[in-house]
Design a protein around this motif. Structure first.
Motif, PDB file in Angstrom:
ATOM      1  N   LEU A 172       0.862  -1.188   0.000  1.00 28.15           N
ATOM      2  CA  LEU A 172       0.000   0.000   0.000  1.00 28.15           C
ATOM      3  C   LEU A 172       0.893   1.232   0.000  1.00 28.15           C
ATOM      4  N   ARG A 173       0.483   2.251  -0.709  1.00 25.34           N
ATOM      5  CA  ARG A 173       1.267   3.499  -0.711  1.00 25.34           C
ATOM      6  C   ARG A 173       0.316   4.677  -0.515  1.00 25.34           C
ATOM      7  N   ASP A 174       0.866   5.739   0.071  1.00 25.66           N
ATOM      8  CA  ASP A 174       0.129   6.993   0.205  1.00 25.66           C
ATOM      9  C   ASP A 174       0.866   8.066  -0.583  1.00 25.66           C
ATOM     10  N   TYR A 175       0.127   8.752  -1.422  1.00 28.51           N
ATOM     11  CA  TYR A 175       0.700   9.853  -2.189  1.00 28.51           C
ATOM     12  C   TYR A 175       0.040  11.164  -1.767  1.00 28.51           C
ATOM     13  N   PRO A 176       0.798  12.245  -1.725  1.00 29.37           N
ATOM     14  CA  PRO A 176       0.170  13.554  -1.468  1.00 29.37           C
ATOM     15  C   PRO A 176      -0.563  14.032  -2.720  1.00 29.37           C
ATOM     16  N   ALA A 177      -1.332  15.092  -2.564  1.00 34.13           N
ATOM     17  CA  ALA A 177      -2.025  15.676  -3.720  1.00 34.13           C
ATOM     18  C   ALA A 177      -1.014  16.250  -4.708  1.00 34.13           C
ATOM     19  N   ASP A 178      -1.431  16.318  -5.959  1.00 32.77           N
ATOM     20  CA  ASP A 178      -0.642  16.952  -7.030  1.00 32.77           C
ATOM     21  C   ASP A 178       0.695  16.256  -7.272  1.00 32.77           C
ATOM     22  N   ARG A 179       0.729  14.965  -7.139  1.00 36.06           N
ATOM     23  CA  ARG A 179       1.951  14.201  -7.389  1.00 36.06           C
ATOM     24  C   ARG A 179       1.775  13.393  -8.685  1.00 36.06           C
ATOM     25  N   THR A 180       2.627  13.678  -9.676  1.00 33.41           N
ATOM     26  CA  THR A 180       2.636  12.843 -10.885  1.00 33.41           C
ATOM     27  C   THR A 180       3.477  11.621 -10.575  1.00 33.41           C
ATOM     28  N   PHE A 181       2.806  10.508 -10.343  1.00 37.72           N
ATOM     29  CA  PHE A 181       3.551   9.314  -9.915  1.00 37.72           C
ATOM     30  C   PHE A 181       3.743   8.307 -11.028  1.00 37.72           C
ATOM     31  N   ILE A 182       3.102   8.535 -12.157  1.00 39.90           N
ATOM     32  CA  ILE A 182       3.421   7.751 -13.357  1.00 39.90           C
ATOM     33  C   ILE A 182       3.740   8.747 -14.462  1.00 39.90           C
ATOM     34  N   LYS A 183       4.933   8.608 -15.027  1.00 36.51           N
ATOM     35  CA  LYS A 183       5.343   9.523 -16.087  1.00 36.51           C
ATOM     36  C   LYS A 183       5.383   8.773 -17.415  1.00 36.51           C
ATOM     37  N   ARG A 184       5.003   9.497 -18.458  1.00 40.62           N
ATOM     38  CA  ARG A 184       4.947   8.846 -19.766  1.00 40.62           C
ATOM     39  C   ARG A 184       6.320   8.296 -20.150  1.00 40.62           C
ATOM     40  N   GLY A 185       6.297   7.148 -20.789  1.00 38.76           N
ATOM     41  CA  GLY A 185       7.534   6.572 -21.319  1.00 38.76           C
ATOM     42  C   GLY A 185       8.338   5.767 -20.317  1.00 38.76           C
ATOM     43  N   VAL A 186       7.989   5.856 -19.048  1.00 36.56           N
ATOM     44  CA  VAL A 186       8.762   5.134 -18.029  1.00 36.56           C
ATOM     45  C   VAL A 186       8.229   3.701 -17.909  1.00 36.56           C
ATOM     46  N   THR A 187       9.124   2.731 -17.965  1.00 37.79           N
ATOM     47  CA  THR A 187       8.702   1.329 -17.900  1.00 37.79           C
ATOM     48  C   THR A 187       8.060   1.026 -16.552  1.00 37.79           C
ATOM     49  N   LEU A 188       6.943   0.333 -16.596  1.00 41.61           N
ATOM     50  CA  LEU A 188       6.197   0.004 -15.375  1.00 41.61           C
ATOM     51  C   LEU A 188       6.168  -1.503 -15.185  1.00 41.61           C
ATOM     52  N   ASP A 189       6.339  -1.929 -13.934  1.00 45.80           N
ATOM     53  CA  ASP A 189       6.262  -3.369 -13.651  1.00 45.80           C
ATOM     54  C   ASP A 189       5.112  -3.669 -12.688  1.00 45.80           C
ATOM     55  N   HIS A 190       4.241  -2.692 -12.471  1.00 47.55           N
ATOM     56  CA  HIS A 190       3.087  -2.917 -11.606  1.00 47.55           C
ATOM     57  C   HIS A 190       1.944  -1.998 -12.041  1.00 47.55           C
ATOM     58  N   SER A 191       0.741  -2.336 -11.607  1.00 45.88           N
ATOM     59  CA  SER A 191      -0.416  -1.467 -11.823  1.00 45.88           C
ATOM     60  C   SER A 191      -0.881  -0.922 -10.479  1.00 45.88           C
ATOM     61  N   THR A 192      -1.550   0.224 -10.537  1.00 46.82           N
ATOM     62  CA  THR A 192      -1.947   0.950  -9.324  1.00 46.82           C
ATOM     63  C   THR A 192      -3.461   0.958  -9.183  1.00 46.82           C
ATOM     64  N   LEU A 193      -3.916   0.434  -8.079  1.00 47.89           N
ATOM     65  CA  LEU A 193      -5.354   0.416  -7.770  1.00 47.89           C
ATOM     66  C   LEU A 193      -5.637   1.531  -6.756  1.00 47.89           C
ATOM     67  N   LEU A 194      -6.525   2.441  -7.121  1.00 51.50           N
ATOM     68  CA  LEU A 194      -6.845   3.571  -6.238  1.00 51.50           C
ATOM     69  C   LEU A 194      -7.840   3.127  -5.159  1.00 51.50           C
ATOM     70  N   LEU A 195      -7.433   3.263  -3.919  1.00 55.50           N
ATOM     71  CA  LEU A 195      -8.298   2.862  -2.796  1.00 55.50           C
ATOM     72  C   LEU A 195      -9.072   4.051  -2.245  1.00 55.50           C
ATOM     73  N   ASP A 196      -8.410   5.205  -2.241  1.00 53.95           N
ATOM     74  CA  ASP A 196      -9.033   6.377  -1.647  1.00 53.95           C
ATOM     75  C   ASP A 196      -8.458   7.637  -2.289  1.00 53.95           C
ATOM     76  N   GLY A 197      -9.319   8.595  -2.630  1.00 53.71           N
ATOM     77  CA  GLY A 197      -8.846   9.839  -3.228  1.00 53.71           C
ATOM     78  C   GLY A 197      -9.273   9.947  -4.690  1.00 53.71           C
ATOM     79  N   ILE A 198      -8.789  10.989  -5.332  1.00 52.63           N
ATOM     80  CA  ILE A 198      -9.096  11.220  -6.751  1.00 52.63           C
ATOM     81  C   ILE A 198      -7.790  11.470  -7.494  1.00 52.63           C
ATOM     82  N   MET A 199      -7.645  10.817  -8.623  1.00 52.49           N
ATOM     83  CA  MET A 199      -6.466  11.046  -9.457  1.00 52.49           C
ATOM     84  C   MET A 199      -6.915  11.179 -10.910  1.00 52.49           C
ATOM     85  N   CYS A 200      -5.958  11.497 -11.767  1.00 53.15           N
ATOM     86  CA  CYS A 200      -6.332  11.721 -13.171  1.00 53.15           C
ATOM     87  C   CYS A 200      -5.238  11.250 -14.113  1.00 53.15           C
ATOM     88  N   ARG A 201      -5.669  10.936 -15.319  1.00 57.02           N
ATOM     89  CA  ARG A 201      -4.739  10.761 -16.436  1.00 57.02           C
ATOM     90  C   ARG A 201      -4.672  12.102 -17.159  1.00 57.02           C
TER      91      ARG A 201
END
Lengths: 83, 240
Positions: B30-59
């Motif tokens: 589990l991870r906690d992110y503050p507001a206004d944090r770009t935690f996935i950046k385009r082009g960066v290789t990902l080895d996991h997917s993120t399930l939002l449990l609480d809060g609002i985020m955007c693409r």
């Protein structure tokens, strides 16, 4: 970051900005005011009207007015027979 | 922990207790992110997917001049980037708009999940198709709806998506976003959003103040948006 309020005054009356915007400089707030006026005018144009009598008043955190941006300042109108 | 995610899945398909357990077991962190944090950046290789449990985020995607277009909002229960399981890197960013709690599911575990539980694989395939349907609806708004209709449509969509996960009812919901966030969803400026909110309020349709959406007249708000919930693929909302 700086905080400014962009209060709108136009044909439908006053629309106070209670939230404000975070920007890096006054120039950014001014640019946002210009973009906003253009956005509002373009929406009106789709309904066949242009009303340039409005203004946006940019205020600082103390709500003191810093700059008034008339709608006419955001566009350059070219009418018939003008170059 | 994943109750909202299960509520979202079960709003459309049954999920057995064994499948539920398999989903829970796939979460490693589990991870906690503050507001206004770009935690996935385009082009960066990902080895996991993120399930939002609480809060609002955007693409979102943006231009060099700093103008940002939010292409979808995610609410609790959504995967923010299930598509990264197959794409491995994204063509857009993912950012928190409020403080967010998320669960991490490594792609290797998702791989195993889809092999061992093929019905869940189809449910998650459905979920990415649902994201695509939401994108198409936003495309309609951005291209064709006027400011009043597209703001009304967004507020109608969120009312249903949040109601599914127990965070809204027909009278309203908490929406801790700024007018700038809404402007970036709608391709408007925040002044234009502010004026449009005033129009909707004066028509006694909806109010948005201090992070709270108060719905005054839901049928007419939907009418103002030409809102048709069919794109959310919810059987019980078909007639709405």
């Amino acid at each position: 970051m700086l905080h400014y309020y962009l209060h709108l005054f136009n044909g439908i009356g006053a629309v106070p900005d209670e939230e404000g915007v975070e920007v890096e400089s006054f120039a950014d707030a001014y640019r946002l005011a210009i973009e906003s006026i253009r956005s509002l005018i373009s929406a009106d144009v789709k309904h066949g009207r242009i009303d340039l009598r409005g203004r946006i008043e940019i205020a600082g955190t103390d709500q003191a007015r810093v700059r008034v941006v008339p709608f006419a300042e955001a566009v350059r109108l070219t009418l018939e027979d003008e170059r | 922990m994943i109750d909202r995610h299960l509520a979202k899945l079960r709003a459309r398909h049954p999920v057995t207790a064994e499948e539920e357990q398999a989903i829970r077991a796939a979460i490693t962190e589990l991870r906690d992110y503050p507001a206004d944090r770009t935690f996935i950046k385009r082009g960066v290789t990902l080895d996991h997917s993120t399930l939002l449990l609480d809060g609002i985020m955007c693409r979102y995607k943006d231009l060099r001049n700093g103008q940002r277009q939010i292409t979808e909002l995610h609410v609790a229960g959504d995967f923010a980037d299930l598509h990264s399981f197959t794409l491995k890197h994204l063509d857009h960013e993912v950012m928190t708009l409020t403080p967010c709690r998320v669960a991490i599911i490594p792609h290797e575990r998702l791989h195993r999940l889809t092999e061992e539980w093929p019905r869940l694989a189809r449910l998650y395939w459905f979920a990415t198709n649902l994201d695509a349907a939401i994108h198409r609806e936003w495309e309609l708004s951005l291209g064709r709806r006027d400011a009043r209709a597209k703001l009304a449509a967004l507020l109608c969509e969120l009312q249903i998506r949040l109601q599914i996960v127990g965070l809204a009812d027909e009278r309203g919901y908490a929406l801790p976003l700024t007018q700038t966030d809404l402007a970036e969803c709608l391709g408007l400026t925040n002044v234009h959003v502010n004026r449009t909110l005033r129009e909707l309020r004066e028509e006694n349709l909806v109010e948005f103040q201090l992070g709270q959406v108060t719905i005054i007249d839901l049928p007419n708000l939907r009418r103002a948006a030409e809102f048709d919930s069919a794109y959310l693929y919810l059987p019980e909302y078909k007639q709405m």
